[in-house]
Design a protein around this motif. Sequence first.
Motif, short mmCIF file in Angstrom:
data_model
loop_
_atom_site.label_atom_id
_atom_site.label_comp_id
_atom_site.label_asym_id
_atom_site.label_seq_id
_atom_site.Cartn_x
_atom_site.Cartn_y
_atom_site.Cartn_z
N HIS A 185 -9.11 19.74 -5.10
CA HIS A 185 -9.71 18.87 -6.11
C HIS A 185 -10.90 19.53 -6.82
CE1 HIS A 185 -7.47 15.13 -5.32
NE2 HIS A 185 -7.43 15.55 -4.07
N TYR A 187 -9.46 16.69 -15.28
CA TYR A 187 -9.50 16.24 -13.89
C TYR A 187 -10.94 16.22 -13.38
CZ TYR A 187 -4.41 16.60 -13.53
OH TYR A 187 -3.05 16.42 -13.70
N ALA A 228 -9.48 10.66 -2.32
CA ALA A 228 -8.70 11.77 -2.89
C ALA A 228 -7.45 11.98 -2.04
CB ALA A 228 -9.54 13.05 -2.90
N ILE A 229 -6.33 12.29 -2.69
CA ILE A 229 -5.11 12.58 -1.93
C ILE A 229 -4.73 14.04 -2.12
CG2 ILE A 229 -4.20 10.23 -1.95
CD1 ILE A 229 -2.31 11.09 -4.21
N SER A 245 1.77 13.84 -1.75
CA SER A 245 0.94 13.23 -2.81
C SER A 245 1.57 13.42 -4.19
CB SER A 245 -0.47 13.80 -2.79
OG SER A 245 -0.50 15.17 -3.10
N SER A 296 5.49 9.61 -6.81
CA SER A 296 4.99 8.79 -7.93
C SER A 296 4.54 7.41 -7.47
CB SER A 296 6.07 8.67 -9.01
OG SER A 296 7.19 7.94 -8.53
N ARG A 340 1.08 7.77 -5.92
CA ARG A 340 0.10 8.07 -6.97
C ARG A 340 -0.23 6.81 -7.79
NH1 ARG A 340 0.31 13.99 -7.68
NH2 ARG A 340 -0.55 13.92 -9.78
N LEU A 359 -2.22 4.20 -5.65
CA LEU A 359 -3.62 4.58 -5.47
C LEU A 359 -4.41 4.39 -6.76
CD1 LEU A 359 -5.54 5.74 -3.33
CD2 LEU A 359 -5.09 8.01 -4.27
N LYS A 360 -3.80 4.71 -7.89
CA LYS A 360 -4.49 4.56 -9.17
C LYS A 360 -4.82 3.09 -9.44
CE LYS A 360 -6.23 6.99 -12.42
NZ LYS A 360 -7.30 7.93 -12.04
N THR A 418 -10.60 7.08 -7.63
CA THR A 418 -9.53 7.85 -6.99
C THR A 418 -9.34 9.20 -7.67
OG1 THR A 418 -7.81 6.81 -8.36
CG2 THR A 418 -8.35 5.75 -6.27
N ILE A 445 -6.46 12.22 -7.99
CA ILE A 445 -5.06 12.59 -7.78
C ILE A 445 -4.84 13.98 -8.38
CG2 ILE A 445 -2.68 11.95 -8.31
CD1 ILE A 445 -3.71 9.03 -8.55
N THR A 464 -0.26 20.09 -5.44
CA THR A 464 0.07 19.19 -4.34
C THR A 464 0.90 19.90 -3.28
OG1 THR A 464 2.01 18.37 -5.56
CG2 THR A 464 -0.03 17.10 -5.75
#
Length: 340
Positions: free
Chosen positions: A122, A129, A273-274, A279, A282, A285, A288-289, A299, A301, A307
């Motif tokens: 991340h 991002y 964070a994933i 991860s 879809s 994701r 989580l969003k 969050t 992603i 990933t």
Amino acid sequence: MQNPEVFILAIESSCDDTAAAVLHNDKVLSNVVANQLIHNQYGGVVPELASRAHQQNIVPVIDAALRKANVQKEQLSAIAFTQGPGLMGSLLVGTSFSKSLALALKVPLIAVNHMHAHILAHFIDEEGYDKPEFPFLALTISGGHTQIVKVNSFFDMEIIGETTDDAVGEAFDKSAKILGLPYPGGPLIDKYAKEGNPKAFSFTKPKVPGLDFSFSGLKTAILYFIQKNKQANPNFIEENLNDICASIQHTIIEILMDKIKLAVKETGITQIAIGGGVSANSGIRNTLKETESKYGWKTFIPKFEYTTDNAAMIGIVGYQKYLSNRFETSAVVSKARIQF
């Protein structure tokens, strides 16, 4: 003050993908991955075949990464490599090559924990991002791991929850195998789930205390469910594939989210964070969003290419370790199991 000219060559060979990346500070200049398709016919990774393929791929992959980055070997500041965890034969290929190259170029050698890299991916400087702020919670989900990690700093991480048996990626792949889908089946469940009803079939969620996970019971429940319904209707899978996949995925996501919600409640940390191969799913994701507006969480992603197993994530850890002078000697060894 950060050195404006740090070039890291990163090498990843923990499982069945041979990967190399070149980073300029925290920016990725190249990220090359060679997949090993030979495992598909066996329904899983064959360790001996994986290590042989790494030996064939490692030189071309590193050469491609350097060429794509337009960086000469002589410009490299350090070599970062995956020390573990992973398949021992695969790890040895990357470790041996990294040691030799660092020695030949007279540059520092940096060992990286593969699971730390999934979390710290991340911090790659990528347009569009955001980077999480410490402390944050990381959900690392892959074929071999399911963990909730409290991340206090780059080098201070604590596992506060993990699987007691199977990992979430294995639950996806084994469920796909039960349905007769080819390996790797996890992405196919995700694909068919998009067209199905997640409430069509109900599977009991395992009751595991605290923040730990369990997926072995769910796999068994899915197996018995399919066997029972196929006895009544031999075409049950074909006629209900989308709904079955959607229901399986929905159950797995609920298991993950229940534990994350509990972790937020216990720690008071609302940055999530994933990372890890799963991860890329879809459904995970999107769910989580949705928590950002639902619970007020923040969050993170990752970009799809960061990933699955890749060397860019190894490189970003290498960069942070370079800044802290956390180097290894040539006595460093690969570890199939490594202390987190």
